[in-house]
Design a protein around this motif. Structure first.
Motif, PDB file in Angstrom:
ATOM      1  N   VAL A  40       0.844  -1.195   0.000  1.00  0.00           N
ATOM      2  CA  VAL A  40       0.000   0.000   0.000  1.00  0.00           C
ATOM      3  C   VAL A  40       0.879   1.245   0.000  1.00  0.00           C
ATOM      4  CG1 VAL A  40      -1.625   1.346   1.403  1.00  0.00           C
ATOM      5  CG2 VAL A  40      -1.997  -1.096   1.073  1.00  0.00           C
ATOM      6  N   TYR A  41       1.914   1.227   0.802  1.00  0.00           N
ATOM      7  CA  TYR A  41       2.819   2.373   0.858  1.00  0.00           C
ATOM      8  C   TYR A  41       3.480   2.617  -0.494  1.00  0.00           C
ATOM      9  CZ  TYR A  41       6.205   5.647   2.740  1.00  0.00           C
ATOM     10  OH  TYR A  41       6.944   6.773   2.982  1.00  0.00           O
ATOM     11  N   ALA A  42       3.915   1.532  -1.122  1.00  0.00           N
ATOM     12  CA  ALA A  42       4.559   1.660  -2.438  1.00  0.00           C
ATOM     13  C   ALA A  42       3.571   2.145  -3.491  1.00  0.00           C
ATOM     14  CB  ALA A  42       5.162   0.320  -2.858  1.00  0.00           C
ATOM     15  N   GLU A  43       2.331   1.669  -3.421  1.00  0.00           N
ATOM     16  CA  GLU A  43       1.338   2.030  -4.435  1.00  0.00           C
ATOM     17  C   GLU A  43       0.833   3.462  -4.270  1.00  0.00           C
ATOM     18  OE1 GLU A  43      -3.037   0.496  -6.016  1.00  0.00           O
ATOM     19  OE2 GLU A  43      -1.801  -0.838  -4.815  1.00  0.00           O
ATOM     20  N   TYR A  44       0.576   3.866  -3.013  1.00  0.00           N
ATOM     21  CA  TYR A  44      -0.037   5.171  -2.769  1.00  0.00           C
ATOM     22  C   TYR A  44       0.937   6.212  -2.230  1.00  0.00           C
ATOM     23  CZ  TYR A  44      -4.426   2.692  -3.363  1.00  0.00           C
ATOM     24  OH  TYR A  44      -5.449   1.945  -3.858  1.00  0.00           O
ATOM     25  N   GLY A  45       2.137   5.806  -1.896  1.00  0.00           N
ATOM     26  CA  GLY A  45       3.117   6.748  -1.359  1.00  0.00           C
ATOM     27  C   GLY A  45       2.890   7.099   0.093  1.00  0.00           C
ATOM     28  N   GLY A  46       2.044   6.368   0.778  1.00  0.00           N
ATOM     29  CA  GLY A  46       1.789   6.636   2.194  1.00  0.00           C
ATOM     30  C   GLY A  46       0.623   5.811   2.696  1.00  0.00           C
ATOM     31  N   LEU A  47       0.398   5.912   3.982  1.00  0.00           N
ATOM     32  CA  LEU A  47      -0.710   5.187   4.609  1.00  0.00           C
ATOM     33  C   LEU A  47      -1.692   6.194   5.187  1.00  0.00           C
ATOM     34  CD1 LEU A  47       1.206   2.339   6.428  1.00  0.00           C
ATOM     35  CD2 LEU A  47      -0.199   2.161   4.392  1.00  0.00           C
ATOM     36  N   SER A  48      -2.297   6.939   4.336  1.00  0.00           N
ATOM     37  CA  SER A  48      -3.240   7.957   4.754  1.00  0.00           C
ATOM     38  C   SER A  48      -4.655   7.390   4.736  1.00  0.00           C
ATOM     39  CB  SER A  48      -3.134   9.148   3.813  1.00  0.00           C
ATOM     40  OG  SER A  48      -4.075  10.121   4.160  1.00  0.00           O
ATOM     41  N   ILE A  49      -5.528   8.019   5.494  1.00  0.00           N
ATOM     42  CA  ILE A  49      -6.917   7.562   5.572  1.00  0.00           C
ATOM     43  C   ILE A  49      -7.614   7.661   4.228  1.00  0.00           C
ATOM     44  CG2 ILE A  49      -7.844   9.795   6.300  1.00  0.00           C
ATOM     45  CD1 ILE A  49      -9.002   6.303   7.457  1.00  0.00           C
ATOM     46  N   ASP A  50      -7.133   8.521   3.339  1.00  0.00           N
ATOM     47  CA  ASP A  50      -7.803   8.637   2.038  1.00  0.00           C
ATOM     48  C   ASP A  50      -7.575   7.421   1.153  1.00  0.00           C
ATOM     49  OD1 ASP A  50      -5.190   9.172   1.278  1.00  0.00           O
ATOM     50  OD2 ASP A  50      -5.557  11.285   0.910  1.00  0.00           O
TER      51      ASP A  50
END
Length: 146
Positions: A40-50
């Protein structure tokens, strides 16, 4: 008797093996959750609620309100506005109220009756999706938090 001693030792070994197998399952689930977080971090660049609520991706105030409700669990409009002001430098109860109505329509928050007026909390679905994302298996039947 030697046969009884041997049988008892075999039983103890079986118990030890089962305990090790159960421990391995827990470690395996933790490793899978960790790998999922890395993906998830690699795909979205972070672990944000969005990541869980993509509808609020481009709305910084709504995102911050959701974070506040994660922290406070339940809060009224004034409490959220006060916390928002502390985090962003400014906040209006009217803006908070409008954002909460929008988040309620999206199914992100729910309005609950309280001792004095009403409070808002995150919906169980949002909390469940967030916990699944970070790999925390939780059964809501065991808690009244959400």
């Amino acid at each position: 008797m030697p046969g009884e001693d041997l049988a008892r030792e075999v039983q103890e070994l079986k118990k030890a093996l089962e305990a090790m197998r159960a421990s391995f399952e827990v470690v395996s689930k933790m490793a899978q959750a960790y790998l999922r977080l890395l993906n998830v971090y690699a795909e979205y660049g972070g672990l944000s609620i969005d990541v869980v609520i993509p509808e609020i991706k481009h709305d910084p105030i709504a995102r911050e309100i959701v974070k506040i409700l994660f922290d406070l669990r339940r809060a009224n409009v004034s409490q959220i506005a006060r916390e928002l002001k502390g985090r962003r430098g400014k906040a209006s109860r009217n803006t908070v109220r409008a954002k909460l109505e929008e988040l309620e329509r999206l199914g992100v928050v729910k309005k609950l009756p309280a001792e004095r007026g009403k409070v808002y909390a995150l919906s169980r679905d949002v909390v469940k999706r967030w916990l699944e994302l970070i790999g925390m298996p939780i059964r809501f039947e065991q808690t009244n938090e959400y």
